[in-house]
Design a protein around this motif. Structure first.
Motif, short mmCIF file in Angstrom:
data_model
loop_
_atom_site.label_atom_id
_atom_site.label_comp_id
_atom_site.label_asym_id
_atom_site.label_seq_id
_atom_site.Cartn_x
_atom_site.Cartn_y
_atom_site.Cartn_z
N GLY B 77 0.82 -1.21 0.00
CA GLY B 77 0.00 0.00 0.00
C GLY B 77 0.86 1.26 0.00
N MET B 78 1.96 1.21 0.75
CA MET B 78 2.83 2.38 0.80
C MET B 78 3.50 2.62 -0.55
N MET B 79 3.82 1.53 -1.25
CA MET B 79 4.34 1.68 -2.61
C MET B 79 3.30 2.32 -3.51
N ILE B 80 2.05 1.87 -3.36
CA ILE B 80 0.98 2.42 -4.21
C ILE B 80 0.86 3.92 -3.97
N VAL B 81 0.91 4.32 -2.70
CA VAL B 81 0.89 5.75 -2.38
C VAL B 81 2.03 6.45 -3.11
N GLY B 82 3.21 5.81 -3.09
CA GLY B 82 4.37 6.40 -3.75
C GLY B 82 4.19 6.54 -5.26
N THR B 83 3.65 5.50 -5.91
CA THR B 83 3.44 5.61 -7.36
C THR B 83 2.52 6.78 -7.68
N TRP B 84 1.47 6.91 -6.88
CA TRP B 84 0.48 7.94 -7.18
C TRP B 84 1.04 9.33 -6.91
N MET B 85 1.59 9.50 -5.70
CA MET B 85 2.12 10.81 -5.33
C MET B 85 3.23 11.22 -6.30
N GLY B 86 4.10 10.28 -6.61
CA GLY B 86 5.21 10.57 -7.52
C GLY B 86 4.68 11.06 -8.86
N ALA B 87 3.70 10.34 -9.39
CA ALA B 87 3.18 10.70 -10.71
C ALA B 87 2.44 12.04 -10.68
N TRP B 88 1.60 12.24 -9.68
CA TRP B 88 0.78 13.45 -9.67
C TRP B 88 1.63 14.69 -9.42
N LEU B 258 10.68 4.69 2.36
CA LEU B 258 11.48 3.91 1.41
C LEU B 258 10.57 3.16 0.44
N ALA B 259 9.52 2.53 0.99
CA ALA B 259 8.61 1.78 0.12
C ALA B 259 7.98 2.72 -0.91
N ALA B 260 7.58 3.91 -0.47
CA ALA B 260 6.95 4.85 -1.38
C ALA B 260 7.94 5.33 -2.43
N LEU B 261 9.22 5.47 -2.06
CA LEU B 261 10.23 5.82 -3.05
C LEU B 261 10.32 4.73 -4.11
N GLY B 262 10.22 3.49 -3.65
CA GLY B 262 10.19 2.38 -4.61
C GLY B 262 9.01 2.53 -5.56
N GLY B 263 7.86 2.94 -5.02
CA GLY B 263 6.69 3.17 -5.86
C GLY B 263 6.94 4.30 -6.84
N ALA B 264 7.50 5.40 -6.34
CA ALA B 264 7.77 6.55 -7.21
C ALA B 264 8.72 6.15 -8.32
N TYR B 265 9.67 5.25 -8.01
CA TYR B 265 10.60 4.77 -9.03
C TYR B 265 9.82 4.10 -10.16
N LEU B 266 8.79 3.33 -9.77
CA LEU B 266 8.00 2.63 -10.79
C LEU B 266 7.29 3.61 -11.72
N SER B 267 6.67 4.64 -11.14
CA SER B 267 5.89 5.53 -11.99
C SER B 267 6.77 6.58 -12.68
N LEU B 268 7.88 6.96 -12.08
CA LEU B 268 8.69 8.03 -12.66
C LEU B 268 9.84 7.52 -13.52
N VAL B 269 10.57 6.51 -13.04
CA VAL B 269 11.76 6.06 -13.77
C VAL B 269 11.44 4.89 -14.69
N ALA B 270 10.73 3.89 -14.15
CA ALA B 270 10.51 2.68 -14.93
C ALA B 270 9.49 2.89 -16.04
N SER B 271 8.58 3.89 -15.90
CA SER B 271 7.56 3.98 -16.94
C SER B 271 7.07 5.38 -17.32
N ALA B 272 7.34 6.40 -16.54
CA ALA B 272 6.90 7.76 -16.88
C ALA B 272 5.39 7.93 -16.87
N VAL B 273 4.70 7.03 -16.22
CA VAL B 273 3.25 7.18 -16.11
C VAL B 273 2.77 6.34 -14.94
N TYR B 274 1.73 6.82 -14.26
CA TYR B 274 1.13 6.01 -13.20
C TYR B 274 0.09 5.11 -13.84
N ARG B 275 0.13 3.87 -13.45
CA ARG B 275 -0.86 2.93 -13.95
C ARG B 275 -1.39 2.15 -12.75
#
Lengths: 361, 410
Positions: B77-88, B258-275
């Protein structure tokens, strides 16, 4: 004493639901929607007779997940593996059911037995690892959930156990012949699964097992104190394993209602996430078969009636958030009540000691 | 005494270097014979890094939390928060602001877990699971409001700018040239190294730095000692003046961050989009690396590399996964011979059996099915739990409920 226990028992779930309603109201207000209007909408849509029937159908699946979790909880076992157990079980039940042809009642029974056996066997892995190697069942069942999902999607392939109709994109298991169908009852414009009565029977069975049998007594005793049970002659490791198997067998039945009365085959469209739902319902219903039934209906009601929100410009996920909040508030409420009781007991003991001191004088 | 220490220092990295060179040699041989050239290509090692980083960050998050004595099933869940926050916030104010807000959001989610489990004292697994559910609901709800209004979708964000990348000047081109040259062994080594220094995201570097940083804080500072003390024996820690609650608040917030940073990595570095569903259970795999890595930062790191490697190969070239089996078979058999030579019979048998099994599967099966590779990390973790149970040293009180002034109930 007894009356206050019942009061607190009901107060906790009710206050949890109230908290979640408050939170949802806050979010709705932020978005500029009227909370009262939204809840009215939810209620009027959710209590339409046709929707009640489909809520009951869904609730029967949730109910079984709740009972499965409750069996574990009675032993302080945390069966997060319900998801994997359910998925493997309903998959194999569909495969076996689609491969044989038997007289009507036998066919249905066979499907149910296969589901329960597969679910129990998969849960037995967690139980065994816990008993033999001391591996936490939480961790092992999380891992086993992923493995089960992978195994099922591997086998659900047209070259293996799967089946793909020509020109169709969807892969499913071969259809179960009609002898393996469970009829539905036409009520109020909906079709009620007959399986709901079977689910209720499982609930009764759970209640008898826990409260009326030696096995149930040993189970609860082992849950309260593993060591005490061990030293008073209960084969505690065996109890852990058996509890896990029973919990898994019940979890295996979760998808059977849909399989027997609706889809008649397994496909990846079968939902996931039953583990959390089951644990939440067992908590909300205080591990009591009737409490879980109410909780299961409430859960299904929320999800079904959420459908109307989208049409009115409110994201349905507000319901998911409400569910999450309910889970948190319910355990918080239990913990606070536990502490309150502890304090009351300590106060009672304290005043008792004071009295006896004065008597000594 | 001192000379002995020096000897150990010299001999141990020496041994490791020889072992790594040996494995490379086997890999190069296998690549020659099977034609699965992707195992040591610079593309594969770069991809391994990209796949490993989110798992690594989630794993380090799990490590922080468990070292402080609280199991964090809410990592996902914390990763998911990170993907979303990072992307938005990345969409609004640029990638690094996105990273910053992901960290803040994750820390707050971690703090929620801490308050629920430490202050109120509810079951750690229940709290974690509820956080996962809340994160899914909240992000989807917010996507419906914000993404839809900005050219996205309820499950996809608008495109986000990525943080910058760098290549080590000179080294990158040099290694690339050697890899092109296709010389046996040398090119393989150059390929792997080249992938690690070419087009690396700055965020990757940041994440990698978290490994020594975590080790240094947890094992070399007073605060770290308090964190680990709280995980091993909170009652004793409290009696010696450690504020266990506060230490746990901080540790679990860091865990969420840290977990959220991992999430942000997914949306920002690995793909450039939140999915939606982008994390795909990586939070749980992070949890697995904590066990695989025996609750140590270096172990978490190697676990995430292993799981990231299999993931990268699966996505890039399916035959490579098959070829890796041959490598495993040869290395395990060689290792068995080595163990036999130093008279560790039991280890030799285990290693030998693993080698034989891998060899048999390699010869019998053409391609390892995708689905098996997907749950490889989970299976490995289960096996580690079973076969290495005695070697594992989890924090003694991780998962147990602790309340000031009450007995610890398990």
């Amino acid at each position: 004493m007894n009356r206050s226990r019942i009061f607190w028992g009901i107060a906790a779930p009710v206050s949890a639901i109230a908290v979640s309603l408050l939170l949802a109201s806050g979010i709705l207000l932020l978005q500029g929607a009227s909370p009262v209007g939204t809840f009215q909408l939810l209620f009027s849509y959710g209590f339409q007779p046709r929707n009640i029937v489909s809520e009951l159908n869904q609730a029967s699946a949730y109910y079984l997940a709740g009972i499965a979790a409750a069996i574990g909880f009675k032993m302080l076992l945390f069966n997060i593996g319900i998801d994997g157990q359910y998925r493997l079980a309903v998959f194999f039940a569909a495969v076996v059911g689609g491969a044989v042809s038997l007289p009507p009642v036998l066919h249905v029974l066979l499907i149910i037995v296969v589901a329960a056996t597969v679910g129990g066997a998969w849960a037995a892995i967690s139980g065994f690892l816990r008993v033999k190697y001391g591996v936490s069942e939480v961790i092992s069942s999380i891992m086993l959930n992923f493995i089960a999902a992978g195994l099922v999607s591997y086998m659900l392939n047209p070259n293996r156990l799967g089946f793909q109709a020509e020109g169709s994109q969807n892969v499913s298991t071969p259809a179960i012949p009609e002898s393996g169908w469970l009829p539905t009852i036409e009520v109020a414009g909906g079709r009620l699964y007959l399986f709901i009565f079977f689910a209720a029977l499982v609930g009764v069975g759970y209640w008898i097992l826990i409260t009326k049998t030696v096995f149930g007594f040993n189970l609860r005793a082992t849950g309260i104190s593993f060591r005490a049970a061990l030293s008073s002659g209960v084969n505690a490791p065996r109890m852990v394993l058996l509890t896990m198997v029973l919990s898994g067998a019940t979890a295996g039945l979760v998808g059977v209602g849909t399989l027997l009365s609706d889809t008649h085959n397994y496909s990846l469209a079968f939902p996931s996430g039953y583990a959390l739902t089951g644990l939440a319902l067992a908590l909300l219903g205080r591990n009591h078969p009737v409490g879980i039934a109410f909780a299961a209906f409430f859960w299904a009601f929320l999800e079904r009636s959420a459908g109307i929100l989208d049409l009115n410009g409110i994201p349905t996920e507000i319901v998911t958030m409400m569910q999450g909040t309910i889970v948190i508030s319910i355990v918080v409420a239990y913990e606070l009540i536990r502490r309150l009781n502890l304090r009351q007991q300590q106060a009672a003991v304290g005043s008792h000691q004071e009295e006896s001191k004065e008597d000594d004088k | 005494m001192k000379t002995q220490g020096w000897k150990r220092f010299l001999s141990s990295p020496g041994k490791i270097a020889v072992a790594i060179a040996g494995v490379f040699f086997v890999v190069a041989l296998v690549e020659r014979f099977t034609g699965a050239t992707d195992i040591t290509s610079s593309g594969a090692s770069g991809a391994t890094l990209r796949f490993a980083i989110p798992i690594l960050l989630a794993g380090l998050g799990g490590l922080w939390s468990e070292r402080a004595g609280v199991i964090n099933i809410g990592l996902e869940g914390m990763m998911i928060v990170g993907t979303w926050m990072g992307a938005w916030f990345g969409f609004l104010y640029g990638p690094w602001t996105g990273v910053l807000f992901a960290a803040i959001g994750g820390a707050l989610t971690g703090l929620l877990h801490a308050i629920l489990t430490v202050k109120i004292g509810i079951d750690q697994a229940v709290s974690g699971l509820a956080i996962n559910l809340l994160a899914v609901g909240a992000t989807r709800y917010l996507s419906g409001i914000y993404f839809v209004a900005n050219g996205g979708d309820i499950s996809v964000s608008p495109l986000v700018q990525q943080p910058g990348t760098f290549s080590v000047p000179g080294v990158s081109e040099f290694l690339g040239a050697i890899e092109e040259h296709d010389t046996f062994f040398v090119s393989s080594v150059a390929g792997v190294l080249g992938g690690l220094v070419t087009n690396v995201s700055w965020m990757t570097l940041l994440a990698l730095l978290c490994v020594p940083l975590t080790w240094w804080i947890l094992w070399k500072t007073e605060f770290g000692l308090r964190v680990r003390f709280s995980g091993e024996n909170p009652v004793a820690a409290e009696s010696l003046g450690v504020n266990v609650y506060r230490v746990r608040y901080i540790a679990i917030s860091i865990s969420g961050m840290l977990a959220a940073l991992g999430g942000a990595y997914l949306s920002l570095v690995a793909s450039a989009v939140y999915r939606e569903g982008q994390t795909g259970g990586r939070g749980f795999i992070g949890l697995a690396t904590v066990i695989f890595g025996n609750w140590r930062p270096g172990g978490v790191f190697s676990g995430s590399l292993l799981f990231g490697f299999t993931d990268a190969l699966r996505v890039r070239q399916a035959e490579s996964v098959h070829a890796v089996l041959a490598v495993v078979a040869i290395v395990a058999l060689l290792f068995a011979i080595y163990l036999l030579a130093v008279r560790r019979r039991k280890g030799a048998v285990v290693s030998g059996v693993i080698g034989l099994l891998a060899g048999i599967v390699f010869l019998q099966v053409e391609v390892i099915p995708d689905e098996f590779v997907t749950f490889f990390p989970n299976l490995v973790t289960l096996l580690v739990l079973v076969f290495m149970a005695r070697r594992l040293r989890p924090p003694a009180m991780a998962g147990a409920k602790y309340r000031k002034g009450e007995e610890i109930s398990e």
